[in-house]
Scaffold this active site. Structure first.
Site, PDB file in Angstrom:
ATOM      1  N   ARG A   1      28.768  37.886  30.509  1.00  0.00           N
ATOM      2  CA  ARG A   1      28.049  36.957  31.379  1.00  0.00           C
ATOM      3  C   ARG A   1      28.814  36.854  32.684  1.00  0.00           C
ATOM      4  O   ARG A   1      30.041  36.734  32.679  1.00  0.00           O
ATOM      5  CB  ARG A   1      27.941  35.555  30.747  1.00  0.00           C
ATOM      6  CG  ARG A   1      27.214  35.505  29.428  1.00  0.00           C
ATOM      7  CD  ARG A   1      25.709  35.615  29.646  1.00  0.00           C
ATOM      8  NE  ARG A   1      24.977  35.493  28.405  1.00  0.00           N
ATOM      9  CZ  ARG A   1      24.551  36.518  27.681  1.00  0.00           C
ATOM     10  NH1 ARG A   1      24.810  37.739  28.062  1.00  0.00           N
ATOM     11  NH2 ARG A   1      23.860  36.318  26.585  1.00  0.00           N
TER      12      ARG A   1
ATOM     13  N   HIS B   1      23.144  45.739  34.754  1.00  0.00           N
ATOM     14  CA  HIS B   1      22.959  44.865  33.588  1.00  0.00           C
ATOM     15  C   HIS B   1      22.330  45.625  32.413  1.00  0.00           C
ATOM     16  O   HIS B   1      21.331  45.214  31.840  1.00  0.00           O
ATOM     17  CB  HIS B   1      22.102  43.651  33.960  1.00  0.00           C
ATOM     18  CG  HIS B   1      22.328  42.487  33.030  1.00  0.00           C
ATOM     19  ND1 HIS B   1      22.312  41.195  33.469  1.00  0.00           N
ATOM     20  CD2 HIS B   1      22.563  42.423  31.696  1.00  0.00           C
ATOM     21  CE1 HIS B   1      22.511  40.374  32.447  1.00  0.00           C
ATOM     22  NE2 HIS B   1      22.678  41.107  31.372  1.00  0.00           N
TER      23      HIS B   1
END
Length: 137
Positions: free
Chosen positions: A49, A97
Site C-alpha cells: 500500500r 500497480h
C-alpha cells in the site's frame, strides 16, 4: 528476524526493504529513521500500500544518493500524478500497480470487462472490481 523494536538494527543490516504487508497501523516504511538507517546500496520495494511508505523521505534519500534505488508498484496517490518526480527519477522503477497479479488475474479481469460491456449495453450500472470479484468467487 525481529519485531518493531528491532527495525533500526535490521534496517542498518539490510540490502533491501520490501513492504509487502496488508494494511497494518504501523510499518517499517513509515517508522521514523528506518529508511535513513538503510545502507547506501540498499533498495526499497513497495508492493503493498502506498500509505505504508514515507514517499517524501524516500525521495529525499534517493535525491541525496543515500539509497541505491526503489521499485514502487503502489503510491499514496493513485494514479501517480503525471508530474510526480518518481516518473523520471533515475533511481526509481515505477510499475502500474500489478504486483498482485496471480495466475487467475487475467481470467477474472477479462470476465469483469465482458460483464461491464454487457451491463453498459443493457443500460445497467457497471460492476466494480471488489463487488464483482466477491460475487464471482
Amino acid at each position: 528476524m525481529g519485531g518493531l523494536r528491532d527495525l533500526s538494527r535490521l534496517a542498518a543490516e539490510s540490502d533491501c526493504l520490501v513492504i509487502a504487508a496488508p494494511t497494518p497501523q504501523r510499518h517499517a516504511g513509515r517508522e521514523p529513521g528506518v529508511l535513513e538507517r538503510l545502507p547506501p546500496e540498499a533498495i526499497v520495494v513497495n508492493v503493498s500500500r502506498g500509505t505504508l511508505l514515507d514517499e517524501t523521505a524516500l525521495l529525499d534519500l534517493l535525491d541525496a544518493s543515500r539509497l541505491r534505488g526503489a521499485a514502487l508498484d503502489v503510491f499514496a496517490a493513485e494514479p501517480l500524478p503525471a508530474g510526480h518526480p518518481f516518473w523520471h527519477h533515475p533511481r526509481v522503477l515505477v510499475s502500474p500497480h500489478v504486483a498482485a497479479v496471480t495466475t487467475r488475474f487475467w481470467q477474472r479481469e477479462t470476465g469483469l470487462i465482458v460483464e461491464n460491456i454487457r451491463r453498459y449495453l443493457a443500460g445497467s450500472p457497471l460492476a466494480i472490481w471488489s463487488t464483482w470479484r466477491r460475487d464471482t468467487e
